[in-house]
Design a protein around this motif. Sequence first.
Motif, PDB file in Angstrom:
ATOM      1  N   PHE A  21     -15.771 -33.309  24.696  1.00  0.00           N
ATOM      2  CA  PHE A  21     -15.834 -31.959  24.159  1.00  0.00           C
ATOM      3  C   PHE A  21     -15.582 -30.916  25.240  1.00  0.00           C
ATOM      4  O   PHE A  21     -14.984 -29.880  24.985  1.00  0.00           O
ATOM      5  CB  PHE A  21     -17.176 -31.694  23.490  1.00  0.00           C
ATOM      6  CG  PHE A  21     -17.347 -32.378  22.169  1.00  0.00           C
ATOM      7  CD1 PHE A  21     -16.294 -32.500  21.280  1.00  0.00           C
ATOM      8  CD2 PHE A  21     -18.568 -32.911  21.804  1.00  0.00           C
ATOM      9  CE1 PHE A  21     -16.440 -33.147  20.059  1.00  0.00           C
ATOM     10  CE2 PHE A  21     -18.734 -33.553  20.588  1.00  0.00           C
ATOM     11  CZ  PHE A  21     -17.667 -33.660  19.718  1.00  0.00           C
ATOM     12  N   ALA A  22     -16.022 -31.184  26.443  1.00  0.00           N
ATOM     13  CA  ALA A  22     -15.812 -30.239  27.538  1.00  0.00           C
ATOM     14  C   ALA A  22     -14.340 -30.134  27.919  1.00  0.00           C
ATOM     15  O   ALA A  22     -13.884 -29.071  28.337  1.00  0.00           O
ATOM     16  CB  ALA A  22     -16.632 -30.656  28.748  1.00  0.00           C
ATOM     17  N   SER A  23     -13.598 -31.220  27.765  1.00  0.00           N
ATOM     18  CA  SER A  23     -12.188 -31.200  28.142  1.00  0.00           C
ATOM     19  C   SER A  23     -11.262 -31.064  26.934  1.00  0.00           C
ATOM     20  O   SER A  23     -10.055 -31.242  27.069  1.00  0.00           O
ATOM     21  CB  SER A  23     -11.842 -32.467  28.916  1.00  0.00           C
ATOM     22  OG  SER A  23     -11.981 -33.597  28.092  1.00  0.00           O
ATOM     23  N   VAL A  38     -11.413 -42.162  24.664  1.00  0.00           N
ATOM     24  CA  VAL A  38     -11.445 -43.622  24.786  1.00  0.00           C
ATOM     25  C   VAL A  38     -11.262 -44.039  26.243  1.00  0.00           C
ATOM     26  O   VAL A  38     -11.914 -44.984  26.709  1.00  0.00           O
ATOM     27  CB  VAL A  38     -10.384 -44.268  23.863  1.00  0.00           C
ATOM     28  CG1 VAL A  38     -10.263 -45.754  24.121  1.00  0.00           C
ATOM     29  CG2 VAL A  38     -10.724 -44.014  22.414  1.00  0.00           C
ATOM     30  N   ILE A  39     -10.400 -43.345  26.960  1.00  0.00           N
ATOM     31  CA  ILE A  39     -10.216 -43.643  28.387  1.00  0.00           C
ATOM     32  C   ILE A  39     -11.517 -43.396  29.149  1.00  0.00           C
ATOM     33  O   ILE A  39     -11.937 -44.210  29.982  1.00  0.00           O
ATOM     34  CB  ILE A  39      -9.068 -42.807  28.980  1.00  0.00           C
ATOM     35  CG1 ILE A  39      -7.740 -43.252  28.413  1.00  0.00           C
ATOM     36  CG2 ILE A  39      -9.055 -42.876  30.497  1.00  0.00           C
ATOM     37  CD1 ILE A  39      -7.301 -44.627  28.829  1.00  0.00           C
ATOM     38  N   ILE A  40     -12.175 -42.289  28.877  1.00  0.00           N
ATOM     39  CA  ILE A  40     -13.450 -41.995  29.539  1.00  0.00           C
ATOM     40  C   ILE A  40     -14.488 -43.053  29.183  1.00  0.00           C
ATOM     41  O   ILE A  40     -15.242 -43.523  30.042  1.00  0.00           O
ATOM     42  CB  ILE A  40     -13.941 -40.582  29.166  1.00  0.00           C
ATOM     43  CG1 ILE A  40     -13.038 -39.533  29.781  1.00  0.00           C
ATOM     44  CG2 ILE A  40     -15.378 -40.358  29.629  1.00  0.00           C
ATOM     45  CD1 ILE A  40     -13.305 -38.121  29.300  1.00  0.00           C
ATOM     46  N   PHE A  41     -14.530 -43.456  27.913  1.00  0.00           N
ATOM     47  CA  PHE A  41     -15.473 -44.490  27.470  1.00  0.00           C
ATOM     48  C   PHE A  41     -15.218 -45.806  28.193  1.00  0.00           C
ATOM     49  O   PHE A  41     -16.148 -46.448  28.682  1.00  0.00           O
ATOM     50  CB  PHE A  41     -15.339 -44.693  25.952  1.00  0.00           C
ATOM     51  CG  PHE A  41     -16.201 -45.790  25.403  1.00  0.00           C
ATOM     52  CD1 PHE A  41     -17.532 -45.561  25.128  1.00  0.00           C
ATOM     53  CD2 PHE A  41     -15.674 -47.049  25.144  1.00  0.00           C
ATOM     54  CE1 PHE A  41     -18.341 -46.570  24.612  1.00  0.00           C
ATOM     55  CE2 PHE A  41     -16.462 -48.054  24.633  1.00  0.00           C
ATOM     56  CZ  PHE A  41     -17.790 -47.814  24.365  1.00  0.00           C
ATOM     57  N   GLY A  42     -13.970 -46.211  28.285  1.00  0.00           N
ATOM     58  CA  GLY A  42     -13.654 -47.510  28.860  1.00  0.00           C
ATOM     59  C   GLY A  42     -13.759 -47.578  30.367  1.00  0.00           C
ATOM     60  O   GLY A  42     -14.145 -48.596  30.925  1.00  0.00           O
ATOM     61  N   VAL A  43     -13.434 -46.489  31.048  1.00  0.00           N
ATOM     62  CA  VAL A  43     -13.380 -46.538  32.503  1.00  0.00           C
ATOM     63  C   VAL A  43     -14.694 -46.095  33.139  1.00  0.00           C
ATOM     64  O   VAL A  43     -15.273 -46.803  33.958  1.00  0.00           O
ATOM     65  CB  VAL A  43     -12.208 -45.677  33.018  1.00  0.00           C
ATOM     66  CG1 VAL A  43     -12.191 -45.625  34.522  1.00  0.00           C
ATOM     67  CG2 VAL A  43     -10.888 -46.212  32.495  1.00  0.00           C
ATOM     68  N   PHE A  44     -15.153 -44.911  32.782  1.00  0.00           N
ATOM     69  CA  PHE A  44     -16.324 -44.338  33.440  1.00  0.00           C
ATOM     70  C   PHE A  44     -17.604 -44.452  32.636  1.00  0.00           C
ATOM     71  O   PHE A  44     -18.700 -44.426  33.195  1.00  0.00           O
ATOM     72  CB  PHE A  44     -16.091 -42.844  33.733  1.00  0.00           C
ATOM     73  CG  PHE A  44     -14.915 -42.585  34.593  1.00  0.00           C
ATOM     74  CD1 PHE A  44     -14.924 -42.954  35.923  1.00  0.00           C
ATOM     75  CD2 PHE A  44     -13.792 -41.977  34.086  1.00  0.00           C
ATOM     76  CE1 PHE A  44     -13.838 -42.719  36.730  1.00  0.00           C
ATOM     77  CE2 PHE A  44     -12.698 -41.733  34.880  1.00  0.00           C
ATOM     78  CZ  PHE A  44     -12.715 -42.111  36.207  1.00  0.00           C
ATOM     79  N   GLY A  45     -17.493 -44.549  31.334  1.00  0.00           N
ATOM     80  CA  GLY A  45     -18.653 -44.456  30.464  1.00  0.00           C
ATOM     81  C   GLY A  45     -19.718 -45.506  30.692  1.00  0.00           C
ATOM     82  O   GLY A  45     -20.907 -45.198  30.756  1.00  0.00           O
ATOM     83  N   THR A  46     -19.308 -46.752  30.831  1.00  0.00           N
ATOM     84  CA  THR A  46     -20.292 -47.816  30.974  1.00  0.00           C
ATOM     85  C   THR A  46     -21.054 -47.691  32.287  1.00  0.00           C
ATOM     86  O   THR A  46     -22.264 -47.894  32.335  1.00  0.00           O
ATOM     87  CB  THR A  46     -19.618 -49.194  30.871  1.00  0.00           C
ATOM     88  OG1 THR A  46     -18.897 -49.253  29.648  1.00  0.00           O
ATOM     89  CG2 THR A  46     -20.636 -50.304  30.895  1.00  0.00           C
ATOM     90  N   GLY A  47     -20.349 -47.344  33.344  1.00  0.00           N
ATOM     91  CA  GLY A  47     -21.030 -47.148  34.631  1.00  0.00           C
ATOM     92  C   GLY A  47     -22.041 -46.030  34.572  1.00  0.00           C
ATOM     93  O   GLY A  47     -23.166 -46.155  35.072  1.00  0.00           O
ATOM     94  N   LEU A  48     -21.669 -44.933  33.931  1.00  0.00           N
ATOM     95  CA  LEU A  48     -22.612 -43.822  33.787  1.00  0.00           C
ATOM     96  C   LEU A  48     -23.737 -44.172  32.822  1.00  0.00           C
ATOM     97  O   LEU A  48     -24.873 -43.738  33.003  1.00  0.00           O
ATOM     98  CB  LEU A  48     -21.868 -42.570  33.326  1.00  0.00           C
ATOM     99  CG  LEU A  48     -20.857 -42.017  34.334  1.00  0.00           C
ATOM    100  CD1 LEU A  48     -20.055 -40.896  33.712  1.00  0.00           C
ATOM    101  CD2 LEU A  48     -21.546 -41.554  35.590  1.00  0.00           C
ATOM    102  N   GLY A  49     -23.445 -44.982  31.807  1.00  0.00           N
ATOM    103  CA  GLY A  49     -24.488 -45.449  30.897  1.00  0.00           C
ATOM    104  C   GLY A  49     -25.490 -46.346  31.596  1.00  0.00           C
ATOM    105  O   GLY A  49     -26.696 -46.269  31.347  1.00  0.00           O
TER     106      GLY A  49
END
Length: 97
Positions: A21-23, A38-49
């Motif tokens: 939403f921010a971007s 989806v790119i954010i979910f797949g690449v960075f999301g799990t690490g941040l989760g």
Amino acid sequence: MWTYYRDVTLYTLAITLLTSFASAAMYDSFIDRLYNGVIIFGVFGTGLGVLAFNYFQKAQYYMYHNLGFTKAQLIKRAWFVNGIIAIIFLGIISFLR
């Protein structure tokens, strides 16, 4: 194992939605916004989760350790499942383009 994956993925989805939403103003079409999410979910999301789970629910790692799961196993499995989900959604989105 399932509860760990669920908790990490809920944190992942919350972080992904906030950053998407921010971007959102950067993209013209909805498909491009969805692709970005989806790119954010797949690449960075799990690490941040995993980081969010570690911050809010760190004591639960003892329960998983007593059940025979190591922290590395849990993280690898969550990352693998979310990566597969992201690849499937990227394939669907690229078909819609």
